[in-house]
Scaffold this active site. Structure first.
Site, mmCIF file in Angstrom:
data_model
loop_
_atom_site.group_PDB
_atom_site.id
_atom_site.type_symbol
_atom_site.label_atom_id
_atom_site.label_comp_id
_atom_site.label_asym_id
_atom_site.label_seq_id
_atom_site.Cartn_x
_atom_site.Cartn_y
_atom_site.Cartn_z
ATOM 1 N N LYS A 130 0.809 -1.161 0.147
ATOM 2 C CA LYS A 130 0.011 0.139 0.002
ATOM 3 C C LYS A 130 1.063 1.240 -0.058
ATOM 4 C CE LYS A 130 -3.939 1.999 2.578
ATOM 5 N NZ LYS A 130 -4.664 1.946 3.701
ATOM 6 N N SER A 136 -9.667 2.129 2.792
ATOM 7 C CA SER A 136 -8.729 2.694 1.879
ATOM 8 C C SER A 136 -7.752 1.783 1.020
ATOM 9 C CB SER A 136 -7.946 3.968 2.803
ATOM 10 O OG SER A 136 -7.281 3.209 3.717
ATOM 11 N N SER A 161 -10.082 -0.245 6.986
ATOM 12 C CA SER A 161 -9.339 -0.078 5.572
ATOM 13 C C SER A 161 -8.864 -1.391 5.060
ATOM 14 C CB SER A 161 -8.420 1.057 5.656
ATOM 15 O OG SER A 161 -8.884 2.216 5.479
#
Ligand code: GLN
Length: 448
Positions: free
Chosen positions: A52, A128, A152
């Site tokens: 990420k 996210s 997330s």
């Protein structure tokens, strides 16, 4: 494997948009080196992975999904988790798309381009860590790292039909994770299977002197917990997790999962998490307050983009921030700054801290009598791109079932438990005691 990974990315990523940056040259060189490496018994030897984009990678662009960091091409160090993965000889394929500074539930807050759900590209992948979940679901990498502040990892895992774990707060080092809300953030793995997930956690967990909130606990071999045996497991099902607002198809999938557990010799009972109804409000006060402090470091001087047209220093700070941050990030900074301002601190921030304790106490009480808490990960399956983007409060409500877990600091996993009539995945959430990831994995694996 590395070649297959890039081939797959070339095939599908112009539709999925999971990756922001690829590290092709270095990854290929690494793969060649590993082909000759006699020491090939490491835990993740040669496994292609995605990271990420709020996890810092040395000399590899790290944007946090923000225009502010679009030119942050040369971070000086690796996050601890990245060092640990490298030590086990994984290969980093590239950096994964996300909502800007991890604020969002749909990936539509990425300032680059929204990631799409690989099951149906009209739908969001969640957020996210939407890029992380989508990259695994689309077969672009074998695992990805995400971060979870209020859901997330688990929410996008549920929307994309993959396995995603948010570890106990303190189990995985946050050193090199760009902070959103430091008292809630945790890094965790997204994978196809529970076994893969346990294997990655074994590698990334553990004490780190570079993170003062890192816990000094022994890391068990989580993969050894995957016995298939859940006989006598005591499951608590909070009635708030199957209440109004939870879509009937999701409820049905969870009830079916509970039947599977019964057939395996486990028992379940209904319980209550009475303060969970305050969780979303509590979270948005605390997370925004912490974010407003953490994001103060982005001033156009130390990292990222600086405005071109400033008259003086203060003007330069202001304009760099106005130009660099997106709308949702600004909303949170304003909310947090307000909640922390003198005269309001007691009414908002301090009160929210007290409610956080009550939410944690609710879990502690349940765990006196039960091994795990089970419910849905999200109230609905994935929603359509554009459906909620103009209504932040509806977007925030999507995290109602994941947020209490972060506030309490306990571990939670999402595992696929069925498909909706529209053919979209549904996630089952399994929540455990502090540092009892082994039971969470054992429970998830038995169902899989
Ligand atoms: N969707 C939640 C938010 O927007 C949670 C995000 C996260 O866990 N990073 O804050």
């Amino acid at each position: 494997l590395v070649e297959a990974s890039y081939n797959r990315i070339k095939e599908v990523d112009d539709q999925v948009h999971a990756f922001l940056t690829l590290d092709e040259e270095n990854a290929r060189a690494k793969a060649k080196e590993l082909d000759q490496d006699p020491d090939n018994n490491t835990k993740l030897f040669g496994i292609p992975s995605g990271i990420k984009d709020n996890i810092v990678t040395k000399a590899l662009r790290t944007t946090c999904g923000s225009q502010f960091l679009r030119n942050f091409d040369d971070p000086l160090y690796n996050a601890t988790v990245v060092e640990k993965l490298r030590a086990e000889k994984t290969v980093t394929i590239g950096k994964l798309n996300m909502d800007e500074f991890a604020m969002g539930s749909s990936n539509e807050n990425s300032s680059f381009t929204p990631t799409r759900n690989p099951w149906n590209t009209d739908y969001v992948p969640g957020g996210s860590s939407g890029g992380s979940a989508a990259s695994v679901a689309a077969g672009e990498v074998l695992f990805a790292l995400g971060s979870d502040t209020g859901g997330s990892i688990r929410q996008p895992a549920a929307f994309c039909g993959v396995v995603g774990l948010k570890p106990t707060y303190g189990l995985v080092s946050r050193f090199g994770l760009v902070a959103f809300a430091s008292s809630l953030d945790q890094i965790g793995p997204l994978t196809r299977t529970v076994e893969d997930n346990a294997r990655v956690l074994e590698v990334i967990a553990g004490h780190d002197s570079m993170d003062s909130t890192s816990a000094n606990v022994d890391i068990p071999e989580y993969t050894k917990a995957l016995t298939g045996d859940v006989k006598d497991l005591k499951i608590a099902v909070p009635k708030e997790y199957l209440a109004e607002g939870v879509n009937p198809e999701v409820k049905e999938a969870v009830m079916n999962a509970l039947k599977v557990y019964e057939s395996l010799g486990a028992t379940w009972e209904e319980v209550s998490l009475p303060h969970s109804k305050y969780a979303v409000a509590t979270y948005y006060l605390l997370a925004s307050s912490e974010a407003s402090a953490n994001l103060a470091r982005f001033d156009g001087v130390r990292y990222g983009v600086r405005t071109e047209n400033a008259d003086n220093m203060i003007d330069m700070f202001k304009k760099s921030r106005s130009e660099g941050f997106g709308e949702e990030v600004k909303r949170r900074i304003m909310l947090g700054t307000f909640a922390l301002s003198s005269g309001y601190y007691d009414a908002y921030y301090k009160k929210a801290q007290k409610v956080r304790t009550l939410i944690k106490n609710d879990f502690d009480k349940i765990f006196e009598d039960y091994d795990v808490v089970i419910g849905p990960t999200t109230p609905t399956p994935a929603f359509k791109v554009g459906e909620k983007i103009d209504d932040p409060l509806t977007m925030y409500a999507n995290d109602i079932l994941t947020i209490p877990v972060n506030l309490a600091g306990v571990p939670g996993i999402s595992v696929p438990c069925g498909l909706s009539d529209d053919g979209l995945p549904i996630g089952l959430q399994i929540i455990g005691k502090h540092f009892d990831e082994s039971t969470v994995y054992r429970t998830a694996h038995a169902f899989e």
